[in-house]
Motif scaffolding. Structure first.
Motif, PDB file in Angstrom:
ATOM      1  N   GLY A 132     -37.066   4.964  24.966  1.00 26.00           N
ATOM      2  CA  GLY A 132     -36.222   5.315  23.830  1.00 26.00           C
ATOM      3  C   GLY A 132     -36.992   6.145  22.827  1.00 26.00           C
ATOM      4  O   GLY A 132     -38.167   6.459  23.019  1.00 26.00           O
ATOM      5  N   GLU A 133     -36.303   6.511  21.786  1.00 22.68           N
ATOM      6  CA  GLU A 133     -36.912   7.333  20.749  1.00 22.68           C
ATOM      7  C   GLU A 133     -36.853   6.600  19.423  1.00 22.68           C
ATOM      8  O   GLU A 133     -36.004   5.734  19.223  1.00 22.68           O
ATOM      9  CB  GLU A 133     -36.148   8.655  20.611  1.00 22.68           C
ATOM     10  CG  GLU A 133     -36.181   9.512  21.860  1.00 22.68           C
ATOM     11  CD  GLU A 133     -35.375  10.791  21.697  1.00 22.68           C
ATOM     12  OE1 GLU A 133     -34.857  11.028  20.589  1.00 22.68           O
ATOM     13  OE2 GLU A 133     -35.264  11.527  22.675  1.00 22.68           O
ATOM     14  N   THR A 134     -37.740   6.979  18.534  1.00 24.79           N
ATOM     15  CA  THR A 134     -37.698   6.415  17.190  1.00 24.79           C
ATOM     16  C   THR A 134     -36.811   7.292  16.320  1.00 24.79           C
ATOM     17  O   THR A 134     -36.631   8.480  16.583  1.00 24.79           O
ATOM     18  CB  THR A 134     -39.104   6.341  16.568  1.00 24.79           C
ATOM     19  OG1 THR A 134     -39.669   7.644  16.567  1.00 24.79           O
ATOM     20  CG2 THR A 134     -40.002   5.400  17.364  1.00 24.79           C
ATOM     21  N   SER A 135     -36.245   6.709  15.304  1.00 29.24           N
ATOM     22  CA  SER A 135     -35.353   7.433  14.418  1.00 29.24           C
ATOM     23  C   SER A 135     -36.160   8.285  13.447  1.00 29.24           C
ATOM     24  O   SER A 135     -37.161   7.841  12.902  1.00 29.24           O
ATOM     25  CB  SER A 135     -34.495   6.444  13.640  1.00 29.24           C
ATOM     26  OG  SER A 135     -33.751   7.127  12.654  1.00 29.24           O
ATOM     27  N   PRO A 136     -35.721   9.531  13.216  1.00 23.35           N
ATOM     28  CA  PRO A 136     -36.417  10.349  12.216  1.00 23.35           C
ATOM     29  C   PRO A 136     -36.099   9.906  10.790  1.00 23.35           C
ATOM     30  O   PRO A 136     -36.790  10.271   9.852  1.00 23.35           O
ATOM     31  CB  PRO A 136     -35.886  11.757  12.471  1.00 23.35           C
ATOM     32  CG  PRO A 136     -34.552  11.554  13.104  1.00 23.35           C
ATOM     33  CD  PRO A 136     -34.651  10.267  13.883  1.00 23.35           C
TER      34      PRO A 136
END
Length: 45
Positions: free
Chosen positions: A29-33
């Protein structure tokens, strides 16, 4: 003596869990900006 054996078994189980989680790796997954708000925003001036 039983307490020592119980402590050793518990420690071995905890280490096995830690090594298993380490081997699996982080979830995909990705982290939120967007930054996370740590305080309640006050009134705008």
């Amino acid at each position: 003596m039983r307490a020592l054996v119980a402590a050793a078994v518990g420690l071995a189980a905890a280490l096995a869990l830690v090594f298993t989680i380490t081997a699996v790796g982080p979830p995909a997954g990705e982290t939120s900006p967007e930054p996370l708000l740590t305080t309640v925003p006050g009134p705008k001036k």
